[in-house]
Design a protein around this motif. Structure first.
Motif, PDB file in Angstrom:
ATOM      1  N   TYR A 108       6.579   9.579 -10.524  1.00  0.00           N
ATOM      2  CA  TYR A 108       5.468   9.312  -9.608  1.00  0.00           C
ATOM      3  C   TYR A 108       5.939   9.483  -8.172  1.00  0.00           C
ATOM      4  O   TYR A 108       7.059   9.109  -7.822  1.00  0.00           O
ATOM      5  CB  TYR A 108       4.938   7.892  -9.809  1.00  0.00           C
ATOM      6  N   LEU A 109       5.052  10.027  -7.346  1.00  0.00           N
ATOM      7  CA  LEU A 109       5.304  10.113  -5.903  1.00  0.00           C
ATOM      8  C   LEU A 109       4.537   9.000  -5.222  1.00  0.00           C
ATOM      9  O   LEU A 109       3.313   8.902  -5.342  1.00  0.00           O
ATOM     10  CB  LEU A 109       4.854  11.469  -5.351  1.00  0.00           C
ATOM     11  N   ALA A 138      -0.574   6.077 -16.884  1.00  0.00           N
ATOM     12  CA  ALA A 138      -1.724   6.286 -16.016  1.00  0.00           C
ATOM     13  C   ALA A 138      -1.353   7.298 -14.947  1.00  0.00           C
ATOM     14  O   ALA A 138      -0.186   7.435 -14.579  1.00  0.00           O
ATOM     15  CB  ALA A 138      -2.144   4.969 -15.362  1.00  0.00           C
ATOM     16  N   GLU A 139      -2.358   8.007 -14.458  1.00  0.00           N
ATOM     17  CA  GLU A 139      -2.090   8.986 -13.398  1.00  0.00           C
ATOM     18  C   GLU A 139      -1.687   8.286 -12.103  1.00  0.00           C
ATOM     19  O   GLU A 139      -0.853   8.775 -11.358  1.00  0.00           O
ATOM     20  CB  GLU A 139      -3.317   9.852 -13.157  1.00  0.00           C
ATOM     21  N   PRO A 196       0.811  -1.225   0.000  1.00  0.00           N
ATOM     22  CA  PRO A 196       0.000   0.000   0.000  1.00  0.00           C
ATOM     23  C   PRO A 196       0.845   1.276   0.000  1.00  0.00           C
ATOM     24  O   PRO A 196       0.435   2.285  -0.556  1.00  0.00           O
ATOM     25  CB  PRO A 196      -0.829  -0.131   1.288  1.00  0.00           C
ATOM     26  N   GLU A 197       2.030   1.217   0.627  1.00  0.00           N
ATOM     27  CA  GLU A 197       2.867   2.420   0.671  1.00  0.00           C
ATOM     28  C   GLU A 197       3.488   2.743  -0.683  1.00  0.00           C
ATOM     29  O   GLU A 197       4.093   3.802  -0.860  1.00  0.00           O
ATOM     30  CB  GLU A 197       3.963   2.265   1.731  1.00  0.00           C
ATOM     31  N   ARG A 198       3.320   1.849  -1.671  1.00  0.00           N
ATOM     32  CA  ARG A 198       3.861   2.088  -3.006  1.00  0.00           C
ATOM     33  C   ARG A 198       2.799   2.511  -4.012  1.00  0.00           C
ATOM     34  O   ARG A 198       3.080   2.584  -5.200  1.00  0.00           O
ATOM     35  CB  ARG A 198       4.591   0.839  -3.509  1.00  0.00           C
ATOM     36  N   LEU A 199       1.600   2.763  -3.555  1.00  0.00           N
ATOM     37  CA  LEU A 199       0.644   3.420  -4.429  1.00  0.00           C
ATOM     38  C   LEU A 199       1.224   4.778  -4.806  1.00  0.00           C
ATOM     39  O   LEU A 199       1.795   5.476  -3.961  1.00  0.00           O
ATOM     40  CB  LEU A 199      -0.696   3.577  -3.717  1.00  0.00           C
ATOM     41  N   ALA A 200       1.125   5.145  -6.071  1.00  0.00           N
ATOM     42  CA  ALA A 200       1.840   6.331  -6.538  1.00  0.00           C
ATOM     43  C   ALA A 200       0.981   7.137  -7.498  1.00  0.00           C
ATOM     44  O   ALA A 200       0.181   6.591  -8.269  1.00  0.00           O
ATOM     45  CB  ALA A 200       3.145   5.912  -7.221  1.00  0.00           C
ATOM     46  N   ARG A 201       1.191   8.455  -7.455  1.00  0.00           N
ATOM     47  CA  ARG A 201       0.481   9.377  -8.341  1.00  0.00           C
ATOM     48  C   ARG A 201       1.499  10.170  -9.147  1.00  0.00           C
ATOM     49  O   ARG A 201       2.530  10.591  -8.621  1.00  0.00           O
ATOM     50  CB  ARG A 201      -0.385  10.322  -7.521  1.00  0.00           C
ATOM     51  N   ALA A 240       4.749  -2.685 -12.147  1.00  0.00           N
ATOM     52  CA  ALA A 240       3.632  -1.897 -11.631  1.00  0.00           C
ATOM     53  C   ALA A 240       2.392  -2.169 -12.462  1.00  0.00           C
ATOM     54  O   ALA A 240       2.454  -2.706 -13.576  1.00  0.00           O
ATOM     55  CB  ALA A 240       3.966  -0.404 -11.649  1.00  0.00           C
ATOM     56  N   ALA A 241       1.248  -1.770 -11.903  1.00  0.00           N
ATOM     57  CA  ALA A 241      -0.031  -1.896 -12.600  1.00  0.00           C
ATOM     58  C   ALA A 241      -0.752  -0.561 -12.564  1.00  0.00           C
ATOM     59  O   ALA A 241      -0.657   0.188 -11.580  1.00  0.00           O
ATOM     60  CB  ALA A 241      -0.892  -2.972 -11.940  1.00  0.00           C
TER      61      ALA A 241
END
Length: 794
Positions: A508-509, A526-527, A494-499, A548-549
């Protein structure tokens, strides 16, 4: 039962007797003595109950069971069986079961009494695998509280058995000597710039040309084995890989003798757990893969390190099992003395989240209630426990939750267990199993969806292993839903969800605060991303996304609710910023301004960062500050210091920020008026007496005193001081006089007026009287009449 004539056979009665007398024993026996196969057979024949043999690796467990079954002339699954992850061959008739250490840990957790088991043999303890160390600690706890009759036999290939015997209650140590033949050593260091595969291939060709028999070459991993095999294209020699990622058929093939010469390229599995017959030469790369935290995947991983001297000895010993042999070491001879003595125990170097979960299931979250060979490191264990709390496997006290027990039963890393359980419920068991199996093994493409399509259609060994693991994992969980690989990835990390950040580059952050960039040609646009793997090379501003996905904000908030926060932020960022912010970890999801927030702290921060110059400083206010500062230097308390650092540290006691809301409002606050709050009472009534704004000079003029320096300064025209014989004093400090020419330029500086009239004035008079003839220049200024004017005109 007729046992093969192997070296350990002579000490089998001693082993049985030691266990009968003490319930525990240590057997020291070098590789090749038969300890893994003959000892369990002897123990089963000598007593009742099942003998369970714990091996550090699946390959070793299968091979040991097959060898014992062959000795008995039976198929595997009759008297002798095995159980490894995803594969089990046992029956009601099984008396000896060979299992992996990790699987036996799970059994002990499920039923600590181990019903029906009389003896547990812990094989190859010297390798110090994490699961084996944990298993030893748990079994010692079981013996102490539940099963005093449970017999424990620990085997080791090294003589450093003192600590092991002490842990087992000062257990007796039985030693078996191996029949060995002399081994001749050659050192084959790598050429400049030569990769390890090329060095091993070169040494292997030398070994083949210098003697007969088979060659066993040790390499750190499957990748190096494949590349070395590619360099060894020999028409008359079979080149066979041997490592844990091969299918059972390929592993068995590598261990089976052949009519032709062969080169077996093996990982550490062949150091002590397996016997490779026919070997007359060993080629040792000098490298091994050991557990470390894989920061790329956030999971336990492997790092390549130099082997220890003990491991190098075990490897070379394989060449002298059946006849005189040769060992080729791929390092310089002088480097031999620099090798560490023994391998570092995994418990000191590995990621400990799985260990932390097992300890929580054993009701000792910090492990303090167990007897350890080496206790787990506090920092690594604390990090593991923190992750368990984040994943919901433990509560705030560290107690395992029902969810945590279910995660432990899956035998996966807690991250992957969480992804499999929650992913199956949300996206279906098959989809979750496919993604978790990919995360566990790692991928070759950046896009998770593309990698899954490749694996589904490929027929190589890696794809076949993945498909088998998918089937196994899918059976462990139930669930139906719409397939969504990104959600499963996000559940694991979860901590690697990125925008994506605004701008041109695809940077991406992540929610954890790290920035990472997509490599060219990734196929992802993708955003939002759910990132499974990322690396960061030295010198680069941010990391590189490896797997990544594509995701979206809705998925992110659904997968990581624990990272969501909504807070009111009032801070100084060049000006006052007051806003309500909704975040996912470090990622800002939304924000809106706050109109009625208390901004005083932010304004004070701005003053401390930028200085008191943000306030309005009139001449009157500046003069007041300078006079008060002088009195503090001259008299001390109760006059307060006036430097910036002190004023800013006590800002609450003197500065009324009133209705100020932003930086521009600070410029309207009169600092001088505010500083009056710091005037000490009743002493403040004497301010003009103690530090007068002006001093009257003999001419009658009132001249402003400059308090900016260490001492007060009075700048006055020289003619106005005639007749002034004593230097003025303010608050006990002599004033420094800057005596000016009629044009207002400095003519002299003095702190002793009487001395100046006698020694300094004559030279000044001689210099200036010709330039300013209309002004008086008396020979005796001490008795002359002071004046602000020129001489009277005639």
């Amino acid at each position: 039962m007729k046992l093969p004539d192997l070296p350990v056979r002579s000490v089998l009665p001693d082993v049985v007797a030691a266990l009968d007398a003490h319930g525990a024993a240590v057997l020291v026996a070098p590789p090749g003595t038969g300890k893994t196969t003959l000892v369990p057979l002897a123990l089963a024949e000598a007593g009742d109950g099942r003998v369970v043999v714990a091996e550090p690796r699946r390959l070793a467990a299968r091979a040991a069971a097959a060898r014992m079954a062959a000795i008995l002339g039976e198929p595997v699954g009759e008297t002798v069986g095995y159980a490894v992850r995803g594969d089990r061959k046992v029956s009601a008739r099984t008396r000896i079961e060979v299992v992996t250490s990790g699987l036996l840990v799970r059994r002990v957790q499920g039923d600590p009494e181990l019903p029906g088991v009389s003896t547990v043999l812990l094989d190859e303890c010297h390798e110090r695998h994490l699961d084996a160390d944990l298993l030893l600690a748990l079994l010692l706890d079981v013996r102490a509280g539940l099963r005093e009759d449970l017999r424990l036999l620990a085997t080791s290939a090294t003589v450093a058995s003192g600590r092991l015997a002490a842990l087992l209650g000062d257990a007796p140590v039985v030693t078996a000597s191996a029949r060995t033949y002399p081994v001749t050593f050659s050192y084959v260091p790598p050429a400049r710039g030569e990769r390890v595969e090329a060095t091993v291939a070169r040494a292997t060709r030398t070994a083949l040309s210098e003697g007969d028999g088979d060659v066993l070459a040790f390499l750190p991993g499957a990748g190096e084995i494949a590349r070395t095999a590619g360099l060894l294209r020999l028409s008359d020699v079979d080149v066979l890989p041997l490592h844990g990622r091969l299918s059972a058929a390929h592993q068995d093939d590598a261990l089976r003798p052949r009519d032709r010469r062969r080169v077996v390229l093996a990982t550490a599995v062949a150091e002590s757990s397996l016997t490779v017959p026919g070997v007359r030469a060993v080629v040792d790369s000098g490298l091994a893969r050991v557990p470390r935290v894989d920061h790329r995947r956030g999971l336990p991983g492997l790092a390549t390190v130099r082997v220890s001297a003990a491991v190098a000895t075990q490897r070379s010993g394989r060449a002298g099992r059946e006849a005189p042999g040769r060992a080729y070491r791929c390092w310089a001879e002088h480097e031999q003395a620099t090798l560490p003595a023994y391998p570092e125990p995994e418990i000191r170097t590995a990621e400990l989240a799985r260990l932390a979960l097992e300890l929580a299931c054993w009701s000792t979250p910090d492990g303090s209630g167990l007897a350890w060979w080496d206790p787990p490191g506090e920092g690594a264990l604390a990090a593991g426990r923190a992750l368990l709390a984040t994943l919901g496997a433990t509560d705030a006290s560290g107690t395992v939750t029902p969810r945590g027990r279910r995660m432990a039963e899956l035998g996966l890393h807690p991250r992957l267990a969480r992804a499999l359980l929650d992913g199956a419920a949300e996206t279906g068991a098959r989809n979750a199993a496919e993604v978790v199996a990919l995360l566990d093994a790692g991928g070759t493409l950046t896009d998770v969806e593309a990698e899954l399509r490749r694996l589904r259609s490929a027929g190589d060994d890696g794809a076949r292993r993945w498909k088998r693991e998918v089937q196994r994992l899918a059976k462990l969980v139930a669930g139906a839903g719409k397939p969504d690989p990104a959600l499963v990835v996000a559940l694991a990390h979860p901590e690697r969800l990125a925008r994506r950040r605004p701008g041109g580059a695809p940077v991406y952050l992540m929610a954890g605060g790290t920035a990472a960039e997509l490599p060219p040609g990734s196929g992802l646009d993708a955003e939002w991303l759910a990132i499974a793997e990322a690396t960061r090379d030295p010198g680069r501003a941010h990391g590189t996304i490896r797997l990544a996905a594509a995701a979206d904000e809705r998925l992110a908030t659904r997968a990581a609710p624990a990272l969501l926060s909504e807070v009111d932020e009032v801070a100084w960022d060049g000006d006052v910023v007051a806003r309500r912010v909704r975040r996912l970890g470090a990622i800002t999801l939304a924000e809106k301004p706050l109109k009625d927030a208390d901004v005083r702290d932010a304004l004070v921060t701005g003053l401390r960062e930028n200085g008191l110059g943000l306030l309005k400083w009139s001449e009157t206010g500046t003069r007041l500050r300078e006079r008060m500062a002088f009195l503090h230097r001259a008299l001390g308390e109760p006059w307060p210091p006036m430097d910036d650092a002190t004023l800013l540290s006590k800002v609450d006691s003197w500065l009324d920020l009133g209705h100020a809301r932003r930086k521009a409002d600070l410029a309207a606050i009169d600092a001088g008026t505010a500083l009056k709050a710091l005037l000490p009472w009743p002493d403040a009534a004497r301010l003009d007496e103690l530090a007068p704004d002006r001093l009257e000079v003999p001419s009658g003029s009132r001249i402003r005193v400059d308090y900016r320096g260490d001492r007060p300064v009075l700048a006055v025209k020289l003619q106005e001081t005639f007749g002034w014989t004593e230097t003025p004093v303010i608050a006990g400090v002599s004033v420094v006089l800057h005596l000016l020419s009629p044009a207002g330029r400095p003519a002299a500086i003095t702190g002793d007026l009487g001395s100046f009239w006698t020694s300094g004035y004559p030279a000044v008079r001689a210099d200036l009287r010709g330039r300013y003839p209309k002004h008086p220049w008396p020979e005796d200024p001490a008795t002359a009449v002071p004046t602000r004017h020129t001489r009277r005109r005639a």
